[in-house]
Enzyme design. Structure first.
Site, mmCIF file in Angstrom:
data_model
loop_
_atom_site.group_PDB
_atom_site.id
_atom_site.type_symbol
_atom_site.label_atom_id
_atom_site.label_comp_id
_atom_site.label_asym_id
_atom_site.label_seq_id
_atom_site.Cartn_x
_atom_site.Cartn_y
_atom_site.Cartn_z
ATOM 1 N N ASP A 8 -4.688 -3.006 7.952
ATOM 2 C CA ASP A 8 -3.766 -1.886 8.183
ATOM 3 C C ASP A 8 -3.768 -0.852 7.069
ATOM 4 O O ASP A 8 -2.889 0.002 7.011
ATOM 5 C CB ASP A 8 -2.359 -2.419 8.385
ATOM 6 C CG ASP A 8 -1.791 -3.094 7.135
ATOM 7 O OD1 ASP A 8 -2.578 -3.377 6.209
ATOM 8 O OD2 ASP A 8 -0.574 -3.356 7.095
ATOM 9 N N HIS A 64 -0.815 -10.924 6.124
ATOM 10 C CA HIS A 64 -2.157 -10.862 6.689
ATOM 11 C C HIS A 64 -2.937 -12.171 6.587
ATOM 12 O O HIS A 64 -2.657 -13.110 7.313
ATOM 13 C CB HIS A 64 -2.898 -9.667 6.084
ATOM 14 C CG HIS A 64 -2.299 -8.356 6.454
ATOM 15 N ND1 HIS A 64 -1.635 -7.547 5.563
ATOM 16 C CD2 HIS A 64 -2.213 -7.732 7.657
ATOM 17 C CE1 HIS A 64 -1.177 -6.467 6.187
ATOM 18 N NE2 HIS A 64 -1.519 -6.564 7.465
ATOM 19 N N GLU A 72 0.831 -1.217 0.000
ATOM 20 C CA GLU A 72 0.000 0.000 0.000
ATOM 21 C C GLU A 72 0.861 1.262 0.000
ATOM 22 O O GLU A 72 0.403 2.315 -0.454
ATOM 23 C CB GLU A 72 -0.977 0.019 1.183
ATOM 24 C CG GLU A 72 -0.381 0.284 2.546
ATOM 25 C CD GLU A 72 0.108 -0.977 3.234
ATOM 26 O OE1 GLU A 72 0.368 -0.902 4.453
ATOM 27 O OE2 GLU A 72 0.233 -2.028 2.564
ATOM 28 N N GLU A 109 -7.750 -6.142 13.136
ATOM 29 C CA GLU A 109 -6.520 -6.905 12.939
ATOM 30 C C GLU A 109 -5.892 -7.283 14.278
ATOM 31 O O GLU A 109 -5.397 -8.400 14.459
ATOM 32 C CB GLU A 109 -5.530 -6.086 12.104
ATOM 33 C CG GLU A 109 -4.247 -6.827 11.785
ATOM 34 C CD GLU A 109 -3.332 -6.064 10.847
ATOM 35 O OE1 GLU A 109 -2.107 -6.228 10.976
ATOM 36 O OE2 GLU A 109 -3.839 -5.307 9.989
#
Length: 261
Positions: A149, A140, A119, A239
């Site tokens: 995130d 993840h 990202e 998360e």
């Protein structure tokens, strides 16, 4: 050279006479293995980059032919500890907010593996990728925790929610050509030429007046910035709960393996 240029062990910062800043992720000069210390450092690093008005264009890239290929999970400690996760949560939000607050055109020059925090590249206005580049999400869902995130926010913003969900639920290397077809990558160039092409684009963008450049970046990033503010704090809370559950299940498995009740 500003003091912050040499303040971060995993970020090499160089700036040419035109104000083009190249931020290179690395571990000891080679491909970056992302750690908890980097998570902390990048909060301040991205803030300093955004604050420094001598930076006219920002290019993010990676060393050794990769963007960010790996992560050291153990460096984060016991993520089931609320104190530990509170820091991860706060830094995770601040990293992306500070990236979004860089108010000059951003280019990502991606070579090799963008396996971790891809990202960061998607916060650029333009991604130039080498032919052999791939995007993935190792930390993840495949590892047992929620992709909360900001990676879903960024990928769904750039590629669409359906593609992002499928990509993150079954992470596989996404070739640069496919990312280009999805509209995530702007240009695919021969392997090893991404940074050179990014510099060419930077020279082109520098022909526009500075206020125009800054305001165009601010305009382009605003919709993603709004989503980051709405979604990432919540996503990191989800998360964190999944990370605590993963630790709990791993501890239970170790107990069973050793005969400990």
């Amino acid at each position: 050279m500003p003091p912050y240029f040499t303040a971060y062990r995993s970020l090499k910062l160089t700036r040419d006479g035109s104000g083009v800043l190249v931020a290179e992720f690395h571990s000891n000069g080679g491909p970056l293995t992302f750690t908890a210390q980097d998570h902390t450092d990048f909060v301040e690093a991205f803030y300093r980059i955004a604050q420094d008005r001598a930076n006219k264009i920002v290019i993010f890239t990676g060393a050794g032919g990769d963007f960010i290929p790996g992560i050291d999970f153990s460096s984060f400690g016991n993520v089931a500890d609320p104190d530990v996760w509170s820091q991860v949560h706060d830094e995770g939000v601040q990293i992306l907010e500070n990236l979004a607050n860089i108010r000059v055109p951003m280019i990502a020059a991606v070579e090799g593996r963008a396996n971790v925090h891809s990202e960061y590249a998607l916060f650029a206005d333009v991604i130039v990728a080498g032919e052999g580049a791939t995007f993935n999400d190792l930390p993840h869902f495949a590892g047992g925790i929620v992709p909360g995130d900001g990676i879903f926010t960024a990928w769904s913003y750039r590629a669409g929610a359906g593609r992002a969900e499928a990509f993150l639920l079954n992470p596989q290397p996404l070739p640069a050509r496919t990312a280009h077809e999805w509209g995530v990558v702007a240009e695919v160039v021969p392997t090893g030429q991404a940074l050179a092409r990014a510099r060419e684009l930077a020279s082109l963008y520098l022909k526009a007046p500075e206020v125009t450049r800054r305001n165009t970046r601010a305009h382009f990033i605003q919709p993603l910035k709004e989503r980051i503010i709405r979604e990432v704090g919540y996503g990191l809370s989800l998360e964190g709960a999944s990370a605590a559950d993963l630790v709990k299940s791993m501890q239970a498995k170790r107990g069973n393996d050793t005969g400990v009740p």
